[in-house]
Write an enzyme that holds these catalytic residues in place. Structure first.
Site, PDB file in Angstrom:
ATOM      1  N   PHE A  43       0.838  -1.133   0.168  1.00 35.95           N
ATOM      2  CA  PHE A  43      -0.028  -0.023   0.083  1.00 35.95           C
ATOM      3  C   PHE A  43       0.925   1.174   0.025  1.00 35.95           C
ATOM      4  O   PHE A  43       1.914   1.260   0.808  1.00 35.95           O
ATOM      5  CB  PHE A  43      -1.150  -0.089   1.178  1.00 35.95           C
TER       6      PHE A  43
ATOM      7  N   GLU B  37      -9.151   7.031   2.074  1.00 34.39           N
ATOM      8  CA  GLU B  37      -7.700   7.306   1.825  1.00 34.39           C
ATOM      9  C   GLU B  37      -7.324   8.780   2.204  1.00 34.39           C
ATOM     10  O   GLU B  37      -7.455   9.783   1.743  1.00 34.39           O
ATOM     11  CB  GLU B  37      -7.119   7.125   0.456  1.00 34.39           C
ATOM     12  N   SER B  38      -7.235   8.809   3.633  1.00 40.62           N
ATOM     13  CA  SER B  38      -6.655  10.035   4.183  1.00 40.62           C
ATOM     14  C   SER B  38      -7.729  11.177   4.722  1.00 40.62           C
ATOM     15  O   SER B  38      -8.776  10.663   5.359  1.00 40.62           O
ATOM     16  CB  SER B  38      -5.471  10.742   3.450  1.00 40.62           C
TER      17      SER B  38
ATOM     18  N   CYS C 257      -3.943   9.164  -0.177  1.00 36.98           N
ATOM     19  CA  CYS C 257      -2.618   8.389   0.004  1.00 36.98           C
ATOM     20  C   CYS C 257      -3.068   7.014  -1.266  1.00 36.98           C
ATOM     21  O   CYS C 257      -4.143   7.339  -1.921  1.00 36.98           O
ATOM     22  CB  CYS C 257      -2.281   7.482   1.172  1.00 36.98           C
TER      23      CYS C 257
ATOM     24  N   PHE D 152      -8.444   1.253  10.448  1.00 36.07           N
ATOM     25  CA  PHE D 152      -8.946   0.107   9.507  1.00 36.07           C
ATOM     26  C   PHE D 152      -8.897  -1.238   9.647  1.00 36.07           C
ATOM     27  O   PHE D 152      -7.960  -1.635  10.677  1.00 36.07           O
ATOM     28  CB  PHE D 152      -8.199   0.707   8.174  1.00 36.07           C
TER      29      PHE D 152
ATOM     30  N   SER E 209      -6.201   6.560  10.637  1.00 34.52           N
ATOM     31  CA  SER E 209      -6.153   8.097  10.249  1.00 34.52           C
ATOM     32  C   SER E 209      -7.025   8.667  11.328  1.00 34.52           C
ATOM     33  O   SER E 209      -7.883   8.291  11.880  1.00 34.52           O
ATOM     34  CB  SER E 209      -7.356   8.139   8.938  1.00 34.52           C
TER      35      SER E 209
ATOM     36  N   HIS F 247      -1.873   9.790   9.541  1.00 36.38           N
ATOM     37  CA  HIS F 247      -2.220   8.795   8.534  1.00 36.38           C
ATOM     38  C   HIS F 247      -0.960   7.736   8.925  1.00 36.38           C
ATOM     39  O   HIS F 247      -0.073   8.076   8.554  1.00 36.38           O
ATOM     40  CB  HIS F 247      -2.494   9.103   7.319  1.00 36.38           C
TER      41      HIS F 247
ATOM     42  N   GLU G  90       2.340  -1.583   8.181  1.00 37.42           N
ATOM     43  CA  GLU G  90       3.012  -2.870   7.472  1.00 37.42           C
ATOM     44  C   GLU G  90       4.420  -2.668   7.629  1.00 37.42           C
ATOM     45  O   GLU G  90       5.007  -1.935   7.085  1.00 37.42           O
ATOM     46  CB  GLU G  90       2.587  -3.473   6.234  1.00 37.42           C
TER      47      GLU G  90
END
Length: 347
Positions: A9, A65-66, A80, A231, A237, A251, A255
């Site tokens: 990601f 996404e953000s 992102c 998430f 976030s 954010h 991983e």
């Protein structure tokens, strides 16, 4: 924030900020734009609204996404993954015009270099492509690259109202108006501490508040009202807003193979050193980039110079790059740091 069917990601975000020139009608306000209109704008970006928070000055949106922030005449979008924020510009400018804002005062588009640029979607497959797209709307914009183009760098496209109109038929002969104080600090972190990143997995906490408190995010700027989201299976976030209309946003892509954390705020401080230390101590990166924008009305305009002095003195950080830019209305500081243990240097 993990893309389905993928083991990667892109945590690196694309940041787009637009200030519109004051309208003649004092009641004009970008916050009058409806949620359904924002959802249509964001459909061009390939992201959705997850949560909202607001006060009398600013509306904040946590996105898939953000984040997005909307105030009276300023709009900020930070996304992102493989999102396409530039593709919403045409629709955004039409909405702004319908709400009384005909002229762009300032525009900033910025991002760090992508970890995997080949995975991006047009018009974001390279900075040259992004510049070409922006130039088609803002013919007199300017583009910059700070840092090392063959290693780690940060791209910036900027544009001022003295150069452009929003729409071809709208010619701006307005005299310059006094600017609002404005400043933004962004800290972009990589190679994060695995133990810290483990907090931001759903198998560790069922809700975002647990991760917020455990990590200490809630203590970075304590006056912020926090709207956070965790998430599944991992990723985090948050938006924070205060009564002054200031914001912060964090954010996290946790991983280990591609860990990434971004921190951003426009809180006005006379010295950002303490804030930087607190953010770095919270997330424990192996390397990070700091960028600070401040206009001439900002409390931070002159004090940015303090960070030109070696931030890493007396610490375990080695400054690997620093550049300063003076724009007509803004100063910009870019600095890059690596942990001394990773560079082999002892400070």
């Amino acid at each position: 924030m993990l893309e389905n069917g993928s083991h990667f990601f892109e945590g690196v975000e694309k940041l787009l900020e637009i200030w519109f020139e004051e309208s003649s009608n004092g009641d004009d306000d970008l916050r009058n734009i409806s949620r359904s209109d924002w959802e249509n704008v964001l459909s061009n970006v390939n992201c959705q609204i997850i949560s909202t928070s607001k006060n009398d000055i600013i509306d904040a949106f946590v996105l898939s996404e953000s984040s997005m922030f909307v105030s009276k005449r300023r709009w900020i979008l930070k996304t992102c993954g493989t999102t396409t924020p530039l593709k919403c510009l045409g629709q955004l400018l039409k909405l702004a015009e319908a709400n009384g804002y005909n002229v762009v005062a300032d525009l900033f588009y910025s991002r760090k270099n992508f970890t995997r640029p080949e995975a991006q979607i047009t018009p974001h497959q390279g900075f040259t492509e992004e510049v070409t797209y922006l130039d088609s709307i803002f013919p007199n914009g300017r583009s910059y690259c700070l840092g090392s183009m063959n290693l780690e760098c940060w791209y910036l496209y900027t544009f001022s109202r003295s150069d452009i109109k929003i729409l071809p038929q709208l010619i701006s002969d307005e005299k310059n108006v006094d600017s609002d104080p404005d400043q933004t600090i962004e800290i972009l972190m990589q190679d994060l501490d695995p133990e810290t990143m483990s907090i931001f997995y759903k198998n560790k906490f069922n809700d975002a508040n647990g991760a917020t408190v455990k990590s200490g995010i809630d203590t970075i700027l304590p006056t912020m009202h926090i709207d956070d989201f965790l998430f599944d299976p991992c990723g985090y976030s948050m938006n924070g807003i205060n009564d002054k209309g200031e914001y912060m946003t964090i954010h996290i892509t946790p991983e280990n193979q591609f860990s990434y954390v971004s921190f951003e705020t426009n809180v006005a401080l006379s010295n950002y050193r303490k804030l930087i230390n607190q953010v770095i101590n919270t997330f424990k990166p192996g390397k990070f980039i700091v960028t600070i924008f401040a206009n001439k009305c900002s409390l931070a305009y002159e004090t940015m110079k303090e960070l030109e002095v070696e931030y890493s003195q007396g610490s375990h950080w080695k400054r690997t790059d620093m550049q300063c830019c003076n724009f007509p209305s803004y100063n910009l500081l870019f600095a890059q740091y690596s942990h001394s243990e990773k560079t082999g240097d002892n400070l």
